[in-house]
Design a protein around this motif. Structure first.
Motif, PDB file in Angstrom:
ATOM      1  N   LYS A   1       9.431   3.318   1.701  1.00  0.00           N
ATOM      2  CA  LYS A   1       9.571   3.830   0.339  1.00  0.00           C
ATOM      3  C   LYS A   1       9.961   2.691  -0.602  1.00  0.00           C
ATOM      4  O   LYS A   1      10.815   1.871  -0.265  1.00  0.00           O
ATOM      5  CB  LYS A   1      10.682   4.865   0.243  1.00  0.00           C
TER       6      LYS A   1
ATOM      7  N   ARG B   1      -0.114  10.176  -2.289  1.00  0.00           N
ATOM      8  CA  ARG B   1       0.895   9.904  -1.268  1.00  0.00           C
ATOM      9  C   ARG B   1       2.162  10.716  -1.500  1.00  0.00           C
ATOM     10  O   ARG B   1       2.984  10.868  -0.616  1.00  0.00           O
ATOM     11  CB  ARG B   1       1.268   8.412  -1.281  1.00  0.00           C
TER      12      ARG B   1
ATOM     13  N   SER C   1       7.421  11.833  -0.088  1.00  0.00           N
ATOM     14  CA  SER C   1       6.516  10.707   0.114  1.00  0.00           C
ATOM     15  C   SER C   1       5.957  10.715   1.527  1.00  0.00           C
ATOM     16  O   SER C   1       6.684  10.918   2.498  1.00  0.00           O
ATOM     17  CB  SER C   1       7.261   9.397  -0.132  1.00  0.00           C
TER      18      SER C   1
ATOM     19  N   ASP D   1       0.822  -1.211   0.000  1.00  0.00           N
ATOM     20  CA  ASP D   1       0.000   0.000   0.000  1.00  0.00           C
ATOM     21  C   ASP D   1       0.860   1.267   0.000  1.00  0.00           C
ATOM     22  O   ASP D   1       0.650   2.199   0.776  1.00  0.00           O
ATOM     23  CB  ASP D   1      -0.974   0.021   1.192  1.00  0.00           C
ATOM     24  N   VAL D   2       1.838   1.266  -0.891  1.00  0.00           N
ATOM     25  CA  VAL D   2       2.781   2.384  -1.003  1.00  0.00           C
ATOM     26  C   VAL D   2       2.770   2.888  -2.444  1.00  0.00           C
ATOM     27  O   VAL D   2       2.665   2.103  -3.383  1.00  0.00           O
ATOM     28  CB  VAL D   2       4.204   1.891  -0.632  1.00  0.00           C
TER      29      VAL D   2
ATOM     30  N   ASP E   1       4.418   7.988   2.601  1.00  0.00           N
ATOM     31  CA  ASP E   1       4.384   6.579   2.991  1.00  0.00           C
ATOM     32  C   ASP E   1       5.487   6.278   4.004  1.00  0.00           C
ATOM     33  O   ASP E   1       6.582   6.831   3.933  1.00  0.00           O
ATOM     34  CB  ASP E   1       4.560   5.687   1.762  1.00  0.00           C
TER      35      ASP E   1
END
Lengths: 311, 249
Positions: free
Chosen positions: A142, B214, A137, A106-107, A139
């Motif tokens: 990475k 994101r 980012s 889920d990145v 997230d």
């Protein structure tokens, strides 16, 4: 903060784009390296010698031969919890696997980075390199592919990292390798060559690429092509330099019969010295060339071969 | 077999896009927009599979602003049967696109999804692989030839040193490379026919997906400019300059 770099290798050792990915990872902190496949002794030894690598993980399974996306992504997913960053070079292998891993985590992947600003922030080219975007980012982890031409590769030896087996999860078998037809060439790979000589639509036919060969032989160059030459069927797609092909940044790039479309410039404009040979003096390639020769390539190429032969 | 073909609306490949003066992004206002070239190859491949009797229905999907309907209309004119527009003004990154497409795939149950290998705007080359992961399907990326026999697809892939052939079980994802085919131009009668084909418009929320990006773009800058160099008069002068001035040979 530790990064894991998926390495590609062949009989000659760790491939240069992967060594560039290690160089990018070093900017983030500690670096572990992963080799996957079967019969990995030589590859693991080569990986252990890369300067800056502090551990080599060896995932030994025939299911990982050829680094198919589905099993390799499953392996990376299983190893991911120990790492802040997962990296691979922007190659056919890296591009195939890394976004798959990213989605499983889920990145949002960060493709084809050209610079590392900090642990969350990277520079990457967009619109065929017409813009350089600095992206941050959100997230926690990475997933990154590294533009090899933008990072000097680490040396092939100098390090001495410990080698450990990786825990291998259940690997999916929804895909199978059948065969590979790799271009047989004594020449260096396009992305690793010190000199690249490329032909474009101006070459007029595939057989005329022979005119580039004596020059490539003399200069130790790889032979490339523009997308127009690939589209015209002159040469296979793996010759293609450009936005949708390979990105190269050699010491010397010689563009022959290439007009200089945006999509081609995107693949070679970071070369140190660019030479253009084209009969159209208005060709956009001359705007980026350090040395331009307005000439018919069918007379200039034999002359160039002879001139290099003479000295 | 049903085939889903996502198509992206991007700045036309002939337009040289510039960085905005304030560094916030690229200048895309008022420039010509077209279907991403690799997506045209995807539509073409789907249409050819239907012409061979392998596919029965082709659904073109686009995600983004209302004008993406035009991109779907282009796919319909090339031969797709119907369209789905996921309409939003928000920025969509590949992870969000993959999630939205997964939701559509769950509903439509296609056996094959064909995408372009990369969009020529963000150059991410990620959506197909990510969609494959979310659906837990195998992927045949950078395809230059596909052959379907029953539930098995053989894919010839463009890889760095040449070509690689793999087989994948269906359902599967394909991403297209240049040599897969040469897309057709839509004929005038087909453009007229496409106007009558249905396009369903939905919102990301209808699919239960949070499309929040994101990655935040902090700034976009110009790449380093190369200075135009010199013209040389002869091959001998060129070799001399490379040897004595640039010192690269």
């Amino acid at each position: 903060m530790t990064s894991l770099v998926l390495l590609e290798f062949d009989a000659a050792g760790i491939k240069q784009p992967s060594r560039s990915a290690v160089a990018a990872a070093q900017k983030l902190g500690e670096v572990h390296a992963l080799v996957a496949g079967s019969g990995l002794d030589a590859a693991a030894q080569a990986a252990a010698k890369l300067p800056g690598v502090t551990k080599v993980l060896v995932a030994d399974s025939p299911a990982l031969d050829h680094l198919l996306a589905e099993p390799t992504a499953a392996l990376l997913l299983a190893l991911a919890p120990a790492y802040s960053h997962l990296l691979a070079a922007t190659t056919a292998v890296g591009k195939n696997i890394m976004p798959r891993v990213a989605a499983m985590l889920d990145v949002q992947p960060i493709s084809d980075i050209a610079d590392v600003v900090d642990a969350d922030t990277f520079v990457r080219p967009i619109y065929a390199g017409n813009g350089l975007a600095t992206v941050k980012s959100a997230d926690a982890k990475k997933v990154i592919t590294v533009r090899a031409a933008s990072f000097d590769p680490v040396a092939a030896d100098g390090g001495n990292a410990p080698i450990e087996p990786a825990a291998i999860p259940d690997l999916p078998s929804v895909s199978k390798f059948v065969s590979a037809e790799l271009s047989k060439s004594e020449r260096p790979e396009l992305t690793a060559a010190r000199v690249v000589i490329s032909g474009g639509r101006g070459m007029q036919a595939g057989e005329n690429f022979k005119l580039l060969e004596p020059i490539a032989d003399k200069l130790g160059a790889a032979v490339g092509a523009s997308r127009a030459a690939v589209d015209a069927g002159f040469v296979p797609n793996d010759y293609q330099v450009g936005q949708t092909g390979k990105i190269v940044a050699p010491e010397l790039y010689v563009a022959v019969g290439i007009s200089g479309a945006i999509q081609h410039l995107a693949g070679m404009k970071d070369s140190k010295v660019i030479v253009a040979i084209n009969k159209d003096e208005e060709a956009p390639i001359f705007q980026v060339a350090d040395y331009g020769l307005v000439a018919d390539l069918f007379t200039a190429l034999p002359e160039l071969a002879a001139e290099l032969e003479r000295s | 077999m049903k085939i889903l073909v996502p198509v992206k609306r991007v700045v036309d490949y002939n337009v040289k896009v510039r960085v905005k003066a304030d560094g916030s992004g690229m200048e895309t206002a008022g420039v010509k927009m077209s279907m991403n070239p690799f997506d045209e190859i995807a539509v073409e491949e789907a249409v050819r599979l239907r012409e061979k009797g392998v596919a029965t229905e082709i659904i073109a999907v686009s995600l983004g602003v209302a004008q993406c309907a035009e991109t779907i209309r282009t796919a319909l004119a090339m031969g797709a049967d119907r369209g789905i527009l996921v309409e939003t003004d928000a920025e969509l990154q590949p992870l969000a696109v993959a999630k939205l497409l997964k939701a559509i795939a769950d509903k439509e149950q296609p056996k094959l999804i064909i995408l372009g290998k990369q969009a020529i705007d963000d150059d991410m080359s990620a959506t197909g692989q990510m969609l494959a992961a979310l659906l837990d399907w195998p992927q045949g990326t950078f395809a230059s030839k596909i052959t379907i026999e029953g539930d098995l697809m053989t894919v010839v892939r463009e890889v760095d040193g040449g070509l690689e052939t793999v087989t994948v079980n269906l359902p599967a994802i394909i991403t297209t490379d240049l040599r897969l085919n040469e897309p057709r131009y839509a004929s005038l009668p087909n453009i007229m026919k496409a106007r009558k084909k249905p396009i369903e418009t939905i919102k990301p929320a209808d699919l239960g997906v949070d499309p929040a990006p994101r990655l935040t773009t902090l700034r976009v800058s110009d790449p380093p400019k190369r200075k135009a160099g010199v013209k040389v008069g002869s091959v001998a002068e060129l070799v001399s300059k490379l040897r004595n001035e640039a010192k690269v040979i």
